[in-house]
Write an enzyme that holds these catalytic residues in place. Structure first.
Site, PDB file in Angstrom:
ATOM      1  N   GLU A 100      -3.357  -5.110  -3.344  1.00 57.80           N
ATOM      2  CA  GLU A 100      -3.669  -5.299  -4.158  1.00 57.80           C
ATOM      3  C   GLU A 100      -3.429  -5.233  -5.573  1.00 57.80           C
ATOM      4  O   GLU A 100      -3.006  -5.562  -6.261  1.00 57.80           O
ATOM      5  CB  GLU A 100      -4.800  -6.302  -3.446  1.00 57.80           C
ATOM      6  CG  GLU A 100      -4.948  -6.757  -2.198  1.00 57.80           C
ATOM      7  CD  GLU A 100      -5.275  -5.831  -1.403  1.00 57.80           C
ATOM      8  OE1 GLU A 100      -4.586  -4.820  -1.217  1.00 57.80           O
ATOM      9  OE2 GLU A 100      -6.179  -7.009  -0.418  1.00 57.80           O
ATOM     10  N   CYS A 114     -10.776  -2.701  -4.370  1.00 58.61           N
ATOM     11  CA  CYS A 114      -9.517  -4.021  -4.951  1.00 58.61           C
ATOM     12  C   CYS A 114     -10.354  -5.629  -5.730  1.00 58.61           C
ATOM     13  O   CYS A 114      -9.965  -6.073  -6.949  1.00 58.61           O
ATOM     14  CB  CYS A 114      -8.469  -4.178  -4.373  1.00 58.61           C
ATOM     15  SG  CYS A 114      -7.320  -3.208  -3.558  1.00 58.61           S
ATOM     16  N   GLU A 143       0.149   5.334   1.047  1.00 58.28           N
ATOM     17  CA  GLU A 143      -0.973   6.405   1.581  1.00 58.28           C
ATOM     18  C   GLU A 143      -0.636   7.696   0.489  1.00 58.28           C
ATOM     19  O   GLU A 143       0.550   7.812   0.545  1.00 58.28           O
ATOM     20  CB  GLU A 143      -0.472   6.456   2.808  1.00 58.28           C
ATOM     21  CG  GLU A 143      -1.306   4.985   2.770  1.00 58.28           C
ATOM     22  CD  GLU A 143      -1.697   4.845   4.320  1.00 58.28           C
ATOM     23  OE1 GLU A 143      -1.392   5.910   5.305  1.00 58.28           O
ATOM     24  OE2 GLU A 143      -2.445   3.856   4.552  1.00 58.28           O
ATOM     25  N   CYS A 154      -4.458   0.409  -2.321  1.00 56.86           N
ATOM     26  CA  CYS A 154      -3.854  -0.911  -1.555  1.00 56.86           C
ATOM     27  C   CYS A 154      -2.605  -1.341  -2.054  1.00 56.86           C
ATOM     28  O   CYS A 154      -2.664  -1.148  -3.328  1.00 56.86           O
ATOM     29  CB  CYS A 154      -5.383  -1.098  -2.194  1.00 56.86           C
ATOM     30  SG  CYS A 154      -6.677  -0.730  -1.162  1.00 56.86           S
ATOM     31  N   ASN A 179       0.938  -1.396   0.175  1.00 55.24           N
ATOM     32  CA  ASN A 179      -0.082   0.168  -0.016  1.00 55.24           C
ATOM     33  C   ASN A 179       0.849   1.581   0.489  1.00 55.24           C
ATOM     34  O   ASN A 179       2.369   0.950   0.563  1.00 55.24           O
ATOM     35  CB  ASN A 179      -0.870  -0.157   1.347  1.00 55.24           C
ATOM     36  CG  ASN A 179      -0.344  -0.253   2.743  1.00 55.24           C
ATOM     37  OD1 ASN A 179       0.612  -0.480   2.947  1.00 55.24           O
ATOM     38  ND2 ASN A 179      -0.770   0.387   3.494  1.00 55.24           N
ATOM     39  N   CYS A 198     -10.051  -4.558  -0.314  1.00 57.43           N
ATOM     40  CA  CYS A 198     -11.466  -3.651   0.280  1.00 57.43           C
ATOM     41  C   CYS A 198     -12.016  -4.300  -1.855  1.00 57.43           C
ATOM     42  O   CYS A 198     -11.682  -5.010  -1.845  1.00 57.43           O
ATOM     43  CB  CYS A 198     -10.373  -2.711   0.199  1.00 57.43           C
ATOM     44  SG  CYS A 198     -10.168  -1.769  -1.813  1.00 57.43           S
TER      45      CYS A 198
HETATM   46  N1  THU Z   1      -5.609  -1.528   2.822  1.00 58.16           N
HETATM   47  C1  THU Z   1      -4.599  -2.677   1.599  1.00 58.16           C
HETATM   48  O1  THU Z   1      -3.724  -1.837   0.826  1.00 58.16           O
HETATM   49  N2  THU Z   1      -5.314  -3.759   0.872  1.00 58.16           N
HETATM   50  C2  THU Z   1      -6.308  -4.237   1.180  1.00 58.16           C
HETATM   51  O2  THU Z   1      -6.648  -5.043   1.817  1.00 58.16           O
HETATM   52  C3  THU Z   1      -6.795  -3.115   3.167  1.00 58.16           C
HETATM   53  C4  THU Z   1      -6.361  -1.930   3.112  1.00 58.16           C
HETATM   54  C5  THU Z   1      -4.772  -0.547   3.208  1.00 58.16           C
HETATM   55  C6  THU Z   1      -5.662   0.921   2.820  1.00 58.16           C
HETATM   56  C7  THU Z   1      -4.932   1.822   3.371  1.00 58.16           C
HETATM   57  O3  THU Z   1      -3.357   2.582   3.192  1.00 58.16           O
HETATM   58  C8  THU Z   1      -4.468   0.977   5.074  1.00 58.16           C
HETATM   59  O4  THU Z   1      -4.062  -0.698   4.150  1.00 58.16           O
HETATM   60  C9  THU Z   1      -5.092   0.844   5.821  1.00 58.16           C
HETATM   61  O5  THU Z   1      -6.763   1.169   5.482  1.00 58.16           O
END
Ligand code: THU
Length: 145
Positions: free
Chosen positions: A64, A103, A53, A62, A51, A100
């Site tokens: 994925e 994704c 941000e 994310c 991920n 999520c």
């Molecule tokens: N996140 C992911 O990268 N993948 C997931 O399956 C769920 C959430 C990340 C998004 C964000 O950077 C952090 O986790 C918190 O939501």
């Protein structure tokens, strides 16, 4: 263990190991939740993602989707499985981290939902496995257009 089961286990282990490794590269200064994903292409290549941000939170990506976009931009468009590992920064143990909704939909574009496998760390060093269809039933995909 049958030979095919052994191969299956080794592939999943390789995906999990790669997901754990790339998780260390997560850029998550806001949520402090670090995620790694390893996506298996139909030709056997593995594409990883973490991920990433952003100070403008909605611009975050994310793990994925990072993996999918990396793979597609390198020419791979069909996938067989993804392993996902997530957890709080600084904590060694991961927690189950189901993908999520966005994704799931992005994966849907490039996989057969009936056979594509989503492999999740269960928080105890084991794995759980679902098909994409199980976690995204009645989905809308390219065939619906
Ligand atoms: N996140 C992911 O990268 N993948 C997931 O399956 C769920 C959430 C990340 C998004 C964000 O950077 C952090 O986790 C918190 O939501």
């Amino acid at each position: 263990m049958k030979y095919s089961e052994h191969i299956d286990y080794l592939v999943k282990k390789a995906l999990m190991d790669e997901a754990c490794e790339v998780r260390k590269k997560a850029y998550a200064p806001y949520s402090h939740f670090q995620v790694g994903a390893a996506l298996l292409g139909e030709h056997g290549d593995i594409y990883t993602g973490c991920n990433v941000e952003n100070a403008s939170y909605g611009a975050s990506n994310c793990a994925e989707r990072t993996a999918v976009f990396k793979a597609v931009s390198e020419g791979e468009r069909k996938f067989a499985a993804i392993a996902i590992v997530g957890g709080k920064e600084g904590e060694k143990t991961a927690v189950p981290c189901p993908p999520c909704g966005i994704c799931r939909q992005v994966l849907r574009e490039f996989v057969d939902p009936k056979t594509f496998r989503v492999i999740l760390e269960d928080g105890n060093g084991g794995w759980e496995e679902r098909t994409l269809e199980e976690i995204l039933p009645d989905s809308f995909g390219p065939d619906n257009l």
